[in-house]
Design a protein around this motif. Structure first.
Motif, PDB file in Angstrom:
ATOM      1  N   GLU C  92      -8.516   5.963   5.752  1.00 56.22           N
ATOM      2  CA  GLU C  92      -8.698   7.096   4.843  1.00 56.22           C
ATOM      3  C   GLU C  92      -8.119   6.734   3.505  1.00 56.22           C
ATOM      4  O   GLU C  92      -7.103   6.077   3.415  1.00 56.22           O
ATOM      5  N   ALA C  93      -8.755   7.195   2.450  1.00 59.71           N
ATOM      6  CA  ALA C  93      -8.282   6.878   1.105  1.00 59.71           C
ATOM      7  C   ALA C  93      -6.876   7.431   0.933  1.00 59.71           C
ATOM      8  O   ALA C  93      -6.597   8.574   1.255  1.00 59.71           O
ATOM      9  N   GLY C  94      -5.976   6.612   0.445  1.00 58.16           N
ATOM     10  CA  GLY C  94      -4.633   7.088   0.155  1.00 58.16           C
ATOM     11  C   GLY C  94      -3.683   7.042   1.340  1.00 58.16           C
ATOM     12  O   GLY C  94      -2.476   7.080   1.181  1.00 58.16           O
ATOM     13  N   ARG C  95      -4.188   6.945   2.548  1.00 52.42           N
ATOM     14  CA  ARG C  95      -3.279   6.933   3.690  1.00 52.42           C
ATOM     15  C   ARG C  95      -3.040   5.498   4.135  1.00 52.42           C
ATOM     16  O   ARG C  95      -3.978   4.762   4.401  1.00 52.42           O
ATOM     17  N   LEU C  96      -1.771   5.096   4.213  1.00 48.75           N
ATOM     18  CA  LEU C  96      -1.437   3.716   4.555  1.00 48.75           C
ATOM     19  C   LEU C  96      -1.426   3.543   6.074  1.00 48.75           C
ATOM     20  O   LEU C  96      -0.600   4.103   6.754  1.00 48.75           O
ATOM     21  N   THR C  97      -2.350   2.752   6.604  1.00 53.36           N
ATOM     22  CA  THR C  97      -2.354   2.543   8.050  1.00 53.36           C
ATOM     23  C   THR C  97      -1.390   1.416   8.399  1.00 53.36           C
ATOM     24  O   THR C  97      -1.042   0.599   7.558  1.00 53.36           O
ATOM     25  N   GLU C  98      -1.037   1.358   9.685  1.00 50.49           N
ATOM     26  CA  GLU C  98      -0.119   0.307  10.139  1.00 50.49           C
ATOM     27  C   GLU C  98      -0.714  -1.063   9.898  1.00 50.49           C
ATOM     28  O   GLU C  98      -0.013  -2.015   9.579  1.00 50.49           O
ATOM     29  N   GLU C  99      -2.010  -1.146  10.059  1.00 54.90           N
ATOM     30  CA  GLU C  99      -2.662  -2.434   9.890  1.00 54.90           C
ATOM     31  C   GLU C  99      -2.567  -2.909   8.445  1.00 54.90           C
ATOM     32  O   GLU C  99      -2.365  -4.092   8.185  1.00 54.90           O
ATOM     33  N   GLU C 100      -2.684  -1.986   7.520  1.00 55.05           N
ATOM     34  CA  GLU C 100      -2.598  -2.333   6.108  1.00 55.05           C
ATOM     35  C   GLU C 100      -1.222  -2.904   5.787  1.00 55.05           C
ATOM     36  O   GLU C 100      -1.086  -3.889   5.069  1.00 55.05           O
ATOM     37  N   VAL C 101      -0.192  -2.262   6.356  1.00 50.62           N
ATOM     38  CA  VAL C 101       1.171  -2.734   6.123  1.00 50.62           C
ATOM     39  C   VAL C 101       1.347  -4.124   6.715  1.00 50.62           C
ATOM     40  O   VAL C 101       1.932  -5.016   6.103  1.00 50.62           O
ATOM     41  N   LEU C 102       0.769  -4.324   7.905  1.00 49.26           N
ATOM     42  CA  LEU C 102       0.885  -5.625   8.564  1.00 49.26           C
ATOM     43  C   LEU C 102       0.238  -6.725   7.738  1.00 49.26           C
ATOM     44  O   LEU C 102       0.807  -7.790   7.535  1.00 49.26           O
ATOM     45  N   VAL C 103      -0.966  -6.455   7.233  1.00 45.94           N
ATOM     46  CA  VAL C 103      -1.674  -7.471   6.450  1.00 45.94           C
ATOM     47  C   VAL C 103      -0.890  -7.794   5.194  1.00 45.94           C
ATOM     48  O   VAL C 103      -0.702  -8.952   4.824  1.00 45.94           O
ATOM     49  N   SER C 104      -0.399  -6.768   4.543  1.00 46.63           N
ATOM     50  CA  SER C 104       0.366  -6.947   3.319  1.00 46.63           C
ATOM     51  C   SER C 104       1.614  -7.791   3.574  1.00 46.63           C
ATOM     52  O   SER C 104       1.912  -8.734   2.840  1.00 46.63           O
ATOM     53  N   ARG C 105       2.338  -7.473   4.643  1.00 49.80           N
ATOM     54  CA  ARG C 105       3.551  -8.221   4.993  1.00 49.80           C
ATOM     55  C   ARG C 105       3.243  -9.674   5.299  1.00 49.80           C
ATOM     56  O   ARG C 105       3.933 -10.580   4.846  1.00 49.80           O
ATOM     57  N   MET C 106       2.214  -9.902   6.098  1.00 55.21           N
ATOM     58  CA  MET C 106       1.893 -11.264   6.515  1.00 55.21           C
ATOM     59  C   MET C 106       1.468 -12.099   5.317  1.00 55.21           C
ATOM     60  O   MET C 106       1.827 -13.268   5.227  1.00 55.21           O
TER      61      MET C 106
END
Lengths: 255, 245, 278
Positions: C92-106
């Protein structure tokens, strides 16, 4: 074939998609808003199928697609190829049980709303003896209620004879998704692809009109190859079916 | 002049041998009565060398956020904090520091696989981890402390998780890496295993390690975990026996 | 996940049964990557669009001159990921999913922490002016393994990127416009490639590059970031099915082999884009 005089204004009725058959060429593509000339050799009543609407000026197209009509000219419709399924009465669909709510199962059929399937809506089901579906089970069911203002309802009984006739829980195998056009074409009795595949390797299939196809065969590898063959068949004309299926022959024939 | 991680005589900067664990000490539960006031259902305090970690477990309890409720199992929430007085210089903790969120997420994923989550549908288990003193190895120390705190809280688990770290410094695999060694560019593998199956459930590497050295280092870490297992096992049993008396 | 369709038991069981027979649902072998296509330069220097199977990720690199922290002589590399709602009904636009955080961290760990980019080379005037390199990642289509795809996109974009040339004469700092003096590529020490593994059947079956369906069915995952010098940059496994150490070591070898293949493809794409410019 007796011909009746054509009245000034034909009465037209909306008809559901399942009744369409006897497809005749040639291919005419229409877009929304175009006016449609009804076939001249028509009887009193011409039934309009999906994608057409009658308004004050005549018959207009509402969906983009190919204009089709029956040989007799008494049914006209537009064949589109969308992916989102909109439930229609009496269509057979494949659904996934997502919840058990009291006396109903909630089933996802890929449409705008989840459908409900009564716990007793199976052949020979009584309060004491009824199938127990788990969350995640696959069912092949018939749309028994499809009203745009209500959630759709399903049952697993053939209304004419009260028997299951293939409806009910579907176990094992694999289900894949496809366009509505492909699932309709797989339900067409004159579709040669299924037959050619069946000649090489036995398999069971249930085709839902909601763009879902279930397959089961002895080995996972065969199921996967059959699925590939069917998905690719969408753009291949019937007369090239044999050649297309031949490519899979060697691999499918492997034990 | 760059100092060696392992001196020619075979000693590390804190006097240990390459495959020696740091001194371990732990205190399970509220033996000192100190944590009862917070309402924690389980607590554990662990010292690994100079790294000190405190873990409090709350739950299973009513979830704090209605939206986080799962109908068939519990939700696990983990908070990872490093105290501002924990390292050499005082640092005010950055709220929601990504690094801390990351550690919390790793611990959450790890324990979600061993806790019998389906025993407590629609409830929440909260784990609060506080690093009180930081001398390297905070991830594996936190994992061990969490294991003890969960046991103390009586949360049912399939198996527990024991963790240890190992690194590689001038040709030697070294066990239980401390802060100074981490600063000498030693790549560190943090490993967590479930002792009953011996399988790896947590593996974390964040600095470059050559593939050819990998097997040696990870095997050493695994041996370290086995040693930690014996130590934790003894600690838990003596704590339980003390209660049983 | 809201918006996504529920997976049936038949589908779950089938994926595992097929693996037991040695085949994946899309016909691939366990260690086979999907078709990988890398298009560079669509949006100028430093833009890459990567298609891995049907997963599509766009990466864009840009640079600006900023003040460094304290008196440091190092520049910055920043990552920003955005999962477009068009990629999947789960985003969803604006909502940070766990996967997004994971990709960003990695991505941060794989590229920044492994020091793939020479940040000292980004310094213009120590303590005053440094380059801040920003990598924007847009996930356009989600058909599994966003992480590997995003990493390839980010690295390709960074390799393709050219920053303006700078001359420093005493106090005078001149940033030359791109048409005046040839822009300069970033100084990149090594090329980290991310390889994700999915596990099934209590850790018995391993696959690389899982599809969306496989990701939903898998018992656990394992991420290895490795470069062509056979150096492991990052490894991550947390939770999921337990794995034997032997299995893990085997995976690292597979990862190294795959990373070499992917690096070749990236080099090929870079050469091709350089030729087009000439």
């Amino acid at each position: 074939m007796g011909r009746k005089e054509k009245p000034e204004k034909s009465t037209v009725m909306q008809v559901d998609a399942e009744e369409t058959d006897d497809i005749t060429p040639p291919v005419v593509v229409v877009l929304p808003g175009e006016a449609v000339q009804l076939p001249s050799n028509v009887s009193t009543v011409v039934r309009l199928g999906p994608g057409l609407r009658q308004d004050a000026d005549g018959v207009a197209v509402t969906k983009a697609g190919v204009l089709r009509q029956t040989a007799q000219g008494d049914k006209v419709w537009v064949e589109g190829n969308q992916r989102r399924y909109v439930p229609q009465l009496n269509e057979s669909v494949l659904g996934v049980v997502t919840a058990k709510l009291g006396e109903n199962y909630r089933v996802d059929i890929g449409g705008p709303h989840p459908a409900s399937l009564g716990v007793l809506a199976f052949e020979g089901a009584t309060k004491r003896n009824r199938p127990n579906l788990e969350i995640g089970s696959l069912v092949f069911a018939r749309v028994s209620l499809a009203n745009k203002d209500m959630e759709p309802e399903l049952d697993c009984i053939n209304p004419t004879n009260g028997k299951a006739d293939g409806f009910g829980e579907v176990k094992g195998g694999f289900m894949f998704k496809c366009s509505l056009g492909l699932s309709r074409s797989l339900l067409d009795p004159s579709n040669p692809f299924l037959q050619h595949l069946g000649n090489i390797c036995p398999f069971e299939t249930a085709v839902g009109m909601n763009g879902r196809v279930w397959l089961r065969s002895d080995k996972a590898k065969q199921t996967i190859l059959i699925m590939q063959a069917l998905l690719e068949s969408e753009t291949i004309p019937y007369n090239k079916a044999r050649a297309h299926i031949k490519k899979f022959k060697t691999e499918l024939g492997e034990k | 002049m760059k100092s060696d991680v392992v001196s020619p005589e075979g000693f590390r900067c804190d006097g240990r041998r390459p495959n020696e664990l740091r001194r371990f000490n732990c205190d399970m539960g509220t033996a000192s009565g100190g944590y009862a006031g917070s309402g924690a259902d389980g607590a554990a305090y662990v010292e690994q060398g100079n790294t000190r970690c405190l873990v409090l477990v709350f739950g299973p309890k009513e979830p704090s956020m209605r939206s986080a409720v799962l109908h068939d199992r519990a939700t696990l929430s983990v908070e990872f904090n490093i105290a501002s007085f924990s390292s050499g210089e005082r640092k005010t903790k950055l709220r929601k520091d990504k690094r801390l969120l990351e550690m919390a997420s790793i611990i959450k994923s790890t324990f979600e696989s061993v806790i019998l989550m389906s025993s407590f549908p629609r409830s929440e288990i909260t784990i609060q981890i506080q690093i009180l003193q930081f001398d390297g190895g905070s991830l594996h120390t936190a994992v061990n402390a969490t294991t003890l705190a969960l046991m103390n809280a009586g949360i049912p688990m399939e198996d527990y998780v024991v963790a240890c770290s190992a690194g590689f410094g001038n040709g030697h695999p070294i066990l239980d890496v401390n802060y100074t060694e981490e600063g000498m560019d030693v790549p560190v593998i943090s490993l967590g295993i479930t002792p009953r199956s011996g399988k790896v459930i947590l593996l974390n590497l964040e600095s470059r390690l050559h593939l050819d050295e990998f097997e040696k280092v990870v095997t050493l870490a695994r041996d370290g975990c086995t040693q930690m297992h014996e130590i934790l096992d003894t600690a838990v049993r003596s704590s339980a026996e003390a209660l049983a008396r | 996940m809201s918006g996504e369709q529920f997976l049936s038991t038949s589908e779950r069981t089938f994926v595992v049964n097929a693996l037991r027979e040695g085949i994946r649902v899309d016909g691939r072998g366990a260690y086979e990557f999907r078709g990988l296509s890398i298009e560079l330069g669509g949006g100028g220097f430093g833009s890459a669009e990567v298609l891995l199977g049907k997963t599509r990720v766009l990466a864009n690199v840009s640079a600006e001159v900023v003040r460094p922290t304290a008196n440091s002589a190092e520049g910055f590399v920043l990552f920003n990921t955005s999962f477009s709602p068009m990629a999947s009904p789960a985003f969803e636009a604006g909502r940070l999913t766990e996967e997004e955080v994971l990709v960003s961290r990695m991505l941060e760990k794989a590229v920044r922490r492994s020091r793939a980019i020479d940040t000292e080379g980004l310094c213009i005037v120590a303590g005053e002016k440094v380059w801040s390199i920003r990598v924007d990642i847009h996930v356009l289509d989600h058909e599994g393994n966003i992480l590997d795809c995003a990493c390839i996109a980010a690295i390709s974009a960074l390799l393709h990127f050219r920053r303006p040339d700078v001359t420093v004469e005493g106090d005078q700092v001149t940033i030359h416009p791109m048409d005046e003096r040839n822009p300069i590529p970033l100084s990149i020490h090594h090329i980290p490639i991310c390889i994700s593994f999915g596990f099934f059947d209590k850790g018995e079956r391993v696959v690389v590059d899982p599809t969306h369906l496989e990701e939903q069915v898998q018992d656990g995952d394992f991420i290895v970031v490795v470069n062509t010098h056979r150096e492991l940059c990052t490894m991550s496994k947390a939770g999921g099915a337990g794995l034997d150490v032997a299995r893990i070591v085997q995976c690292t070898e597979v990862a190294a082999a795959k990373a070499a293949e992917v690096t070749e493809l990236i080099r090929g794409a870079l050469t091709k884009s350089n030729e087009i410019k000439k």
